[in-house]
Write a protein that holds these residues in place. Structure first.
Motif, PDB file in Angstrom:
ATOM      1  N   GLY A   1       0.807  -1.212   0.000  1.00 59.04           N
ATOM      2  CA  GLY A   1       0.000   0.000   0.000  1.00 59.04           C
ATOM      3  C   GLY A   1       0.838   1.259   0.000  1.00 59.04           C
ATOM      4  O   GLY A   1       0.333   2.337   0.310  1.00 59.04           O
ATOM      5  N   ARG A   2       2.104   1.156  -0.384  1.00 60.66           N
ATOM      6  CA  ARG A   2       3.017   2.301  -0.236  1.00 60.66           C
ATOM      7  C   ARG A   2       2.782   3.425  -1.242  1.00 60.66           C
ATOM      8  O   ARG A   2       3.307   4.526  -1.058  1.00 60.66           O
ATOM      9  CB  ARG A   2       4.465   1.816  -0.324  1.00 60.66           C
ATOM     10  N   TYR A   3       2.005   3.201  -2.308  1.00 55.57           N
ATOM     11  CA  TYR A   3       1.787   4.262  -3.295  1.00 55.57           C
ATOM     12  C   TYR A   3       0.512   5.057  -3.015  1.00 55.57           C
ATOM     13  O   TYR A   3       0.437   6.253  -3.288  1.00 55.57           O
ATOM     14  CB  TYR A   3       1.756   3.659  -4.695  1.00 55.57           C
ATOM     15  N   ALA A   4      -0.524   4.398  -2.530  1.00 56.88           N
ATOM     16  CA  ALA A   4      -1.747   5.068  -2.035  1.00 56.88           C
ATOM     17  C   ALA A   4      -2.425   5.960  -3.058  1.00 56.88           C
ATOM     18  O   ALA A   4      -2.901   7.051  -2.729  1.00 56.88           O
ATOM     19  CB  ALA A   4      -1.428   5.866  -0.775  1.00 56.88           C
ATOM     20  N   HIS A   5      -2.498   5.497  -4.309  1.00 49.51           N
ATOM     21  CA  HIS A   5      -3.217   6.238  -5.341  1.00 49.51           C
ATOM     22  C   HIS A   5      -4.644   5.708  -5.477  1.00 49.51           C
ATOM     23  O   HIS A   5      -5.605   6.473  -5.497  1.00 49.51           O
ATOM     24  CB  HIS A   5      -2.462   6.115  -6.667  1.00 49.51           C
ATOM     25  N   GLY A   6      -4.799   4.398  -5.601  1.00 48.58           N
ATOM     26  CA  GLY A   6      -6.121   3.789  -5.641  1.00 48.58           C
ATOM     27  C   GLY A   6      -6.871   3.965  -6.928  1.00 48.58           C
ATOM     28  O   GLY A   6      -8.103   3.859  -6.954  1.00 48.58           O
ATOM     29  N   VAL A   7      -6.187   4.210  -8.036  1.00 44.82           N
ATOM     30  CA  VAL A   7      -6.878   4.458  -9.298  1.00 44.82           C
ATOM     31  C   VAL A   7      -7.595   3.203  -9.819  1.00 44.82           C
ATOM     32  O   VAL A   7      -8.562   3.297 -10.579  1.00 44.82           O
ATOM     33  CB  VAL A   7      -5.874   5.001 -10.350  1.00 44.82           C
ATOM     34  N   LEU A   8      -7.158   2.007  -9.385  1.00 47.59           N
ATOM     35  CA  LEU A   8      -7.752   0.761  -9.858  1.00 47.59           C
ATOM     36  C   LEU A   8      -8.704   0.151  -8.838  1.00 47.59           C
ATOM     37  O   LEU A   8      -8.977  -1.042  -8.878  1.00 47.59           O
ATOM     38  CB  LEU A   8      -6.648  -0.246 -10.217  1.00 47.59           C
TER      39      LEU A   8
ATOM     40  N   PRO B   1      -5.682   9.110 -18.593  1.00 47.37           N
ATOM     41  CA  PRO B   1      -6.992   8.913 -19.228  1.00 47.37           C
ATOM     42  C   PRO B   1      -8.138   9.599 -18.499  1.00 47.37           C
ATOM     43  O   PRO B   1      -9.220   9.756 -19.075  1.00 47.37           O
ATOM     44  CB  PRO B   1      -7.160   7.387 -19.200  1.00 47.37           C
ATOM     45  N   HIS B   2      -7.907  10.039 -17.259  1.00 48.36           N
ATOM     46  CA  HIS B   2      -8.947  10.751 -16.510  1.00 48.36           C
ATOM     47  C   HIS B   2      -8.795  12.261 -16.600  1.00 48.36           C
ATOM     48  O   HIS B   2      -9.665  13.000 -16.138  1.00 48.36           O
ATOM     49  CB  HIS B   2      -8.888  10.330 -15.032  1.00 48.36           C
ATOM     50  N   ILE B   3      -7.683  12.719 -17.194  1.00 46.86           N
ATOM     51  CA  ILE B   3      -7.401  14.160 -17.274  1.00 46.86           C
ATOM     52  C   ILE B   3      -6.882  14.476 -18.676  1.00 46.86           C
ATOM     53  O   ILE B   3      -5.688  14.508 -18.921  1.00 46.86           O
ATOM     54  CB  ILE B   3      -6.349  14.607 -16.238  1.00 46.86           C
ATOM     55  N   GLY B   4      -7.749  14.636 -19.629  1.00 50.90           N
ATOM     56  CA  GLY B   4      -7.331  15.055 -20.961  1.00 50.90           C
ATOM     57  C   GLY B   4      -6.981  13.957 -21.925  1.00 50.90           C
ATOM     58  O   GLY B   4      -7.064  14.144 -23.132  1.00 50.90           O
ATOM     59  N   GLY B   5      -6.552  12.795 -21.436  1.00 48.70           N
ATOM     60  CA  GLY B   5      -6.345  11.624 -22.268  1.00 48.70           C
ATOM     61  C   GLY B   5      -5.440  11.817 -23.462  1.00 48.70           C
ATOM     62  O   GLY B   5      -5.900  12.017 -24.577  1.00 48.70           O
ATOM     63  N   ARG B   6      -4.097  11.716 -23.269  1.00 51.34           N
ATOM     64  CA  ARG B   6      -3.133  11.977 -24.338  1.00 51.34           C
ATOM     65  C   ARG B   6      -2.578  10.670 -24.897  1.00 51.34           C
ATOM     66  O   ARG B   6      -2.023   9.861 -24.169  1.00 51.34           O
ATOM     67  CB  ARG B   6      -1.996  12.844 -23.805  1.00 51.34           C
TER      68      ARG B   6
ATOM     69  N   LEU C   1     -12.001   4.362 -16.227  1.00 56.07           N
ATOM     70  CA  LEU C   1     -12.732   5.175 -15.256  1.00 56.07           C
ATOM     71  C   LEU C   1     -12.025   5.044 -13.909  1.00 56.07           C
ATOM     72  O   LEU C   1     -11.637   3.935 -13.510  1.00 56.07           O
ATOM     73  CB  LEU C   1     -14.173   4.708 -15.101  1.00 56.07           C
ATOM     74  N   ILE C   2     -11.852   6.136 -13.206  1.00 50.70           N
ATOM     75  CA  ILE C   2     -11.198   6.095 -11.897  1.00 50.70           C
ATOM     76  C   ILE C   2     -11.927   5.118 -10.975  1.00 50.70           C
ATOM     77  O   ILE C   2     -13.147   5.155 -10.853  1.00 50.70           O
ATOM     78  CB  ILE C   2     -11.149   7.493 -11.261  1.00 50.70           C
ATOM     79  N   GLY C   3     -11.153   4.243 -10.347  1.00 53.60           N
ATOM     80  CA  GLY C   3     -11.705   3.268  -9.420  1.00 53.60           C
ATOM     81  C   GLY C   3     -12.147   1.969 -10.048  1.00 53.60           C
ATOM     82  O   GLY C   3     -12.475   1.021  -9.335  1.00 53.60           O
ATOM     83  N   SER C   4     -12.135   1.884 -11.380  1.00 46.40           N
ATOM     84  CA  SER C   4     -12.580   0.672 -12.057  1.00 46.40           C
ATOM     85  C   SER C   4     -11.419  -0.302 -12.241  1.00 46.40           C
ATOM     86  O   SER C   4     -10.284   0.090 -12.473  1.00 46.40           O
ATOM     87  CB  SER C   4     -13.167   1.022 -13.426  1.00 46.40           C
TER      88      SER C   4
END
Length: 317
Positions: free
Chosen positions: A104-111, A219-224, A250-253
């Motif tokens: 859990g050292r990164y603590a982003h949780g995007v997935l 992909p959640h901010i402008g998607g380049r 999608l964030i959290g998916s």
């Protein structure tokens, strides 16, 4: 075979004059909860059951048959990334790979949670298990690695999404060297922590035997859109900001499959997920009736996906 799925399924063309030429909405018995593609078939999961997708003389050009999903990848072993899966290959030196040492050292949780992989584990065709352990400043912000022979030398590489506290996500590639699993190449990072990327496709190179990795930064901010190409000599070429306004996550998916390759073209959702785009070509966008949030898969020359409210869509480009 059940025409268009279960007996109660209805098919209707969309009312939009632009989308009606290419998109068919299929009302299934129960909202669609997932689109799944394995080596053994393509499937629609609904609230009422699972349907196998088959080419056929049904509206939209596909028919749906009640079935069970066959050929799902194996879950990662006990003690590995809890929501991870095992990638496999039928040939080459590396035949299985997964993420280990959950942390859990990164603590982003995007997935969907803050638990990511702290190592990459691989098994060779000879039965040897090897592991690459990341430093404390990095994690694998991914679910399942990808095994490919990227430089056409008969040996496999493993393609991953690696994130660091200083620079965010990058594509990192690993392979066997002298009996050890080592990093052999990586893309640039996104520039800051908690800025993710998602891989969209791994394509054959342009006739030189190499490979091109296509992905979407933030992909959640402008998607380049970016590409990372590996030539047969192992050299890397990176192109960034090829296109914008894309989103294949999608964030959290935990669904990383919002992209597909059909006819040599990569299809990706727009940032609002209300259109399919072909950002590596000049082709027009394909309008969708509502935002999609399920995987996009290619079946019999068509694309199959589903909207946030569970409506199945068949797209004929």
């Amino acid at each position: 075979m059940v025409r268009a799925g279960l007996a109660t399924a209805l098919l209707a063309a969309l009312s939009s004059p632009v989308a009606a030429q290419t998109v068919t909405a299929i009302e299934t018995d129960g909202a669609v909860t997932a689109i799944v593609q394995t080596l053994r078939g393509s499937y629609v999961e609904t609230e009422r059951g699972t349907l196998r997708i088959e080419p056929g003389d049904c509206d939209g050009g596909v028919c749906l048959v009640p079935d069970v999903i066959r050929g799902l990848p194996a879950r990662a072993p006990e003690g590995a990334l809890p929501d991870g899966f095992v990638a496999s290959a039928s040939s080459g030196d590396i035949v299985r790979a997964w993420y280990g040492r959950p942390t859990g050292r990164y603590a982003h949780g995007v997935l969907g949670d803050a638990i990511e992989g702290g190592s990459l584990v691989a098994q060779t065709g000879g039965g040897t298990t090897v592991e690459f352990v990341l430093p404390e400043s990095q994690v694998f912000e991914d679910i399942t690695p990808r095994i490919r022979d990227l430089d056409s030398d008969g040996k496999n590489e493993i393609v991953t999404i690696r994130a660091s506290r200083s620079g965010g996500a990058a594509v990192a590639i690993y392979g066997m060297r002298g009996g050890d699993l080592v990093e052999i190449a990586s893309s640039s990072e996104n520039g800051r922590a908690n800025r993710w990327l998602n891989i969209a496709a791994i394509l054959p190179g342009t006739g030189d035997g190499g490979t091109e990795i296509v992905g979407v930064r933030t992909p959640h901010i402008g998607g380049r859109l970016f590409t990372m190409s590996m030539a047969p000599d192992g050299s890397i070429t990176e192109r960034n900001d090829i296109a914008r306004d894309l989103s294949n996550h999608l964030i959290g998916s935990r669904e990383l499959g919002l992209s597909a390759v059909l006819g040599g073209e990569v299809y990706l959702p727009s940032q609002d997920r209300r259109a399919l785009r072909r950002p590596l070509s000049d082709a027009a966008d394909i309008a969708l009736p509502a935002p999609i949030d399920k995987a996009i898969i290619a079946v019999a020359g068509r694309l199959v996906t589903a909207t946030e409210d569970g409506k199945l869509l068949v797209v004929e480009p």
